[in-house]
Design an enzyme around this catalytic site. Structure first.
Site, PDB file in Angstrom:
ATOM      1  CD  GLU A   1      76.808 -47.275  39.584  1.00  0.00           C
ATOM      2  OE1 GLU A   1      76.357 -47.402  38.598  1.00  0.00           O
ATOM      3  OE2 GLU A   1      77.672 -46.668  40.319  1.00  0.00           O
TER       4      GLU A   1
ATOM      5  CE  LYS B   1      74.257 -57.446  28.222  1.00  0.00           C
ATOM      6  NZ  LYS B   1      74.699 -56.674  26.928  1.00  0.00           N
TER       7      LYS B   1
ATOM      8  CE  LYS C   1      79.653 -47.208  36.824  1.00  0.00           C
ATOM      9  NZ  LYS C   1      78.440 -46.313  36.927  1.00  0.00           N
TER      10      LYS C   1
ATOM     11  NE  ARG D   1      77.466 -44.692  24.437  1.00  0.00           N
ATOM     12  CZ  ARG D   1      77.937 -45.418  23.191  1.00  0.00           C
ATOM     13  NH1 ARG D   1      77.217 -45.571  22.093  1.00  0.00           N
ATOM     14  NH2 ARG D   1      79.296 -45.856  23.101  1.00  0.00           N
TER      15      ARG D   1
ATOM     16  CB  SER E   1      80.108 -49.220  25.321  1.00  0.00           C
ATOM     17  OG  SER E   1      81.241 -49.469  24.661  1.00  0.00           O
TER      18      SER E   1
ATOM     19  CB  CYS F   1      40.299 -59.645   3.488  1.00  0.00           C
ATOM     20  SG  CYS F   1      40.522 -60.952   4.732  1.00  0.00           S
TER      21      CYS F   1
ATOM     22  CG  ASP G   1      76.969 -58.940  23.651  1.00  0.00           C
ATOM     23  OD1 ASP G   1      76.921 -58.167  22.788  1.00  0.00           O
ATOM     24  OD2 ASP G   1      76.584 -58.736  24.881  1.00  0.00           O
TER      25      ASP G   1
ATOM     26  CG  ASP H   1      70.777 -59.243  23.652  1.00  0.00           C
ATOM     27  OD1 ASP H   1      70.329 -59.037  22.437  1.00  0.00           O
ATOM     28  OD2 ASP H   1      70.269 -58.484  24.566  1.00  0.00           O
TER      29      ASP H   1
HETATM   30  S1  IVH Z   1      78.700 -46.773  33.393  1.00  0.00           S
HETATM   31  C1  IVH Z   1      82.293 -45.152  30.811  1.00  0.00           C
HETATM   32  N1  IVH Z   1      76.531 -47.469  34.884  1.00  0.00           N
HETATM   33  O1  IVH Z   1      75.196 -49.146  29.769  1.00  0.00           O
HETATM   34  C2  IVH Z   1      81.035 -46.334  31.093  1.00  0.00           C
HETATM   35  N2  IVH Z   1      76.329 -47.640  32.608  1.00  0.00           N
HETATM   36  O2  IVH Z   1      77.043 -50.931  28.148  1.00  0.00           O
HETATM   37  C3  IVH Z   1      79.861 -45.293  31.605  1.00  0.00           C
HETATM   38  N3  IVH Z   1      74.367 -48.256  31.741  1.00  0.00           N
HETATM   39  O3  IVH Z   1      76.428 -46.780  27.615  1.00  0.00           O
HETATM   40  C4  IVH Z   1      78.837 -46.216  31.852  1.00  0.00           C
HETATM   41  N4  IVH Z   1      73.157 -48.726  33.587  1.00  0.00           N
HETATM   42  O4  IVH Z   1      73.841 -46.628  28.620  1.00  0.00           O
HETATM   43  C5  IVH Z   1      77.065 -47.367  33.563  1.00  0.00           C
HETATM   44  N5  IVH Z   1      74.800 -48.233  36.319  1.00  0.00           N
HETATM   45  C6  IVH Z   1      75.373 -47.917  35.122  1.00  0.00           C
HETATM   46  C7  IVH Z   1      74.571 -48.143  33.814  1.00  0.00           C
HETATM   47  C8  IVH Z   1      75.070 -48.032  32.579  1.00  0.00           C
HETATM   48  C9  IVH Z   1      73.189 -48.615  32.468  1.00  0.00           C
HETATM   49  C10 IVH Z   1      74.419 -48.302  30.194  1.00  0.00           C
HETATM   50  C11 IVH Z   1      74.755 -46.972  29.714  1.00  0.00           C
HETATM   51  C12 IVH Z   1      76.035 -47.253  28.940  1.00  0.00           C
HETATM   52  C13 IVH Z   1      75.899 -48.881  28.728  1.00  0.00           C
HETATM   53  C14 IVH Z   1      77.210 -49.695  28.426  1.00  0.00           C
END
Ligand code: IVH
Length: 634
Positions: free
Chosen positions: A82, A277, A253, A105, A51, A394, A7, A3
């Protein structure tokens, strides 16, 4: 590739794109998208689902923080940390306190409406304590325990295992049968409210979601410095394998919604959030041997046998090598030092080989010249990567074919699982699928762990399969290139096994969904004396596949007509497709001059435009229901 490497390249590409916008139409990011499925109504996200951008080190994380400090003109930024749940994102809409809609999504702009499936999530309330309206987003996932349980059930019914909990969750959310979804026990954590009454910080909004009884992740923390963020990341990087579900990082965030608004978004992601990551865990060990698996079609799959080594908290001694192309790409030798990675799959894979550590006399691995089970000379067909054992007799292949034969979507003989099939072969009670129908209770009851009662149970399960639908029977035969869906089409269009056995490849290729390659494969299959013998045996033992009576009548308006379906309908597209086909129409994917009708739901886009241009007649659900009479009434 890992990955991280992916990326890294993706990021480099995006940077290049930013410098050369004229190349953007060529961008893989323009065409690689997760297409919403055909089976569920599509729903456009009122607020797009973006994303996140990724960082891979604490250093990059600090750079992100420094950038924000500059943008906001302050060094005091509070963050919410988170867990990044490894599942798939969904959006949930409540109207006046009632759960109304759940959407995947999809490509971020529009997704599949999977409300009934989301309602099977046990922690998600269908009614809120107040009559509020809101849209919340979160991640659907399968807890490890539920994933293991699901794969155990699949193994027992001869279905292939899911590779990892995320794939299993994604596959489950797309099922049309919500009862099966319920059985799989999907879970959900909500992590972002995008509409409805908001607080002034993200952490307070999360707390409110929790007060309303919505499922939020208990590990989220508000912190007031980037050093505390780094500590949170380091802690979970070391301890994530202790959680009962998979995560692949941490999401950070900006806590203040006012600050979030100030910094805003780039085209693809918010500037106020980032994903840290985890580095995919790797382990180095030594390759001792290669084992060969023999599949139902004779494909030989190499599996590396290794010195046991710990990886992500489990002891690993086997890894997949996929195929012999991969082996020669790595130029693998016995005794090689190899690097393993988990890469989101249960079975780890070999990702690198250290040729410098190779002893000069080490033996290079070659594709096998003979089948490890029956010693037949192997073949590699032109244009194929796989090496195969061509001997249909076989024993290993026979066993795999019987497992396929009894599986749920084939003959659905649920009392006969892998363990019993192995026993039956070992005791020479069966040599092929037809022999199942000659089994007797007395002989079965002699087997280990089997009493008269279970033996009777097995017999009943086999008995029931004698009258499976023709499509399922064709699927069970394992005709190359004919999957479950093609088998069903074949059954419906040809009507009987006799007709199919006698059809020429030209006749078969006239069926819309069946191309020349498939048609020839079918003809070749039925001409093969081995297969003919098996089919004769099955029929002689009383297997009588039934062509299900076409539900309802052929409908004059639709018979022989070509229909395209588009837009959001009140029922899944598959349901309409089946009804239309049963009424005698054929359903195709794109509008052309040959199209007779377009069944258009809400938000129909380019297909509607094209149909109008070409003068194709439009149909709506109400008209179709009238034509079809009571059968299609809701
Ligand atoms: S916030 C506007 N919080 O990660 C951004 N995403 O790579 C909203 N994901 O598509 C995403 N845990 O599927 C957020 N605590 C978390 C998350 C999370 C998993 C996933 C989600 C998103 C992807 C982004």
């Amino acid at each position: 590739m890992s990955d991280e490497v992916y990326d890294g390249w993706a990021r480099e590409w995006l940077e290049l794109e930013a410098r050369a916008p004229e190349l953007q139409p060529l961008s893989p990011f323009q065409w690689v998208s997760s297409q919403p499925s055909e089976s569920f109504p599509t729903r456009i996200h009122r607020i797009p689902m973006l994303s996140l951008s990724n960082v891979y080190s604490l250093e990059e994380l600090r750079e992100w923080d420094a950038g924000l400090q500059k943008l906001l003109g302050t060094s005091q930024i509070d963050y919410t940390c988170e867990l990044k749940i490894d599942g798939l994102a969904v959006s949930v809409i409540y109207e006046e306190g009632q759960l109304r809609v759940g959407v995947t999504r999809g490509d971020g702009t529009q997704g599949d409406e999977v409300t009934a499936n989301l309602k099977t999530v046990r922690s998600l309330p269908h009614t809120l304590p107040e009559a509020i309206s809101l849209e919340v987003r979160g991640e659907v996932y399968l807890a490890r325990q539920d994933f293991d349980e699901l794969n155990r059930r699949r193994a027992a019914s001869g279905e292939p295992a899911f590779k990892n909990p995320r794939n299993a969750a994604a596959g489950s959310l797309r099922l049309l049968d919500s009862r099966e979804v319920h059985r799989r026990r999907l879970s959900l954590f909500l992590y972002n409210q995008v509409d409805g009454p908001l607080e002034s910080t993200h952490s307070a909004s999360l707390k409110r979601l929790e007060d309303w009884g919505l499922p939020t992740n208990p590990e989220a923390r508000r912190v007031s410095s980037i050093e505390d963020v780094a500590a949170f990341c380091a802690h979970w990087e070391a301890h994530h394998s202790e959680l009962p579900y998979d995560i692949d990082g941490v999401v950070i965030k900006v806590d203040s919604l006012r600050m979030q608004e100030q910094v805003g978004f780039t085209a693809k992601s918010p500037r106020w959030a980032v994903a840290f990551k985890f580095t995919a865990e790797q382990a180095v060990t030594v390759l001792r041997a290669v084992e060969l698996g023999v599949g139902r079609t004779g494909v030989l799959t190499p599996v590396a046998i290794l010195d046991p080594v710990e990886l992500n908290g489990t002891l690993v001694s086997r890894a997949t090598l996929h195929n012999f192309d991969q082996v020669s790409r790595f130029d693998l030798h016995l005794g090689d030092t190899v690097t393993l990675e988990k890469g989101g799959e249960i079975i780890p894979k070999v990702v690198a080989v250290d040729a410098a550590q190779r002893a000069p006399e080490a033996l290079a691995l070659q594709p096998p010249a003979f089948c490890p089970v029956c010693d037949t000379r192997t073949v590699q067909e032109v244009g194929e990567v796989d090496w195969r054992c061509p001997n249909v007799q076989c024993p290993e292949q026979q066993q795999e074919r019987v497992l396929h034969f009894v599986s749920r979507k084939a003959m659905d003989i649920d009392a006969v699982g892998p363990a019993l099939v192995a026993q039956l072969f070992a005791h020479r009670l069966i040599a092929n699928a037809a022999d199942l129908y000659r089994l007797e209770v007395e002989a079965l009851a002699q087997l280990e762990r089997m009493g008269t009662k279970s033996a009777k149970n097995v017999m009943e399960s086999i008995e029931r399969s004698r009258t499976r639908p023709l499509g399922a029977f064709l699927h069970a035969l394992g005709i190359p290139h004919v999957g479950e869906k093609t088998a069903r089409v074949l059954a419906r269009r040809m009507g009987s096994l006799e007709a199919i056995r006698e059809a020429s490849s030209e006749e078969l290729a006239e069926i819309g969904e069946i191309g020349g390659v498939i048609a020839e494969s079918i003809v070749r299959f039925f001409q093969d004396p081995e297969q003919q013998r098996l089919i004769e045996q099955l029929l002689a033992h009383g297997v009588t596949p039934v062509q299900q009576e076409v539900a309802g009548q052929k409908i004059a308006e639709l018979e022989g007509k070509t229909v395209v379906i588009t837009g959001t309908l009140s029922e899944p597209r598959d349901v309409w497709k089946q009804r239309l086909e049963e009424a005698g129409a054929s359903v195709t994917g794109s509008v052309s001059r040959k199209t007779d009708f377009l069944l258009a739901g809400n938000n129909a886009g380019s297909k509607l435009e094209k149909a109008r241009k070409l003068g194709v007649s439009l149909l709506d659900e109400a008209t179709l229901r009238q034509w079809m009479g009571a059968e299609a009434q809701e």
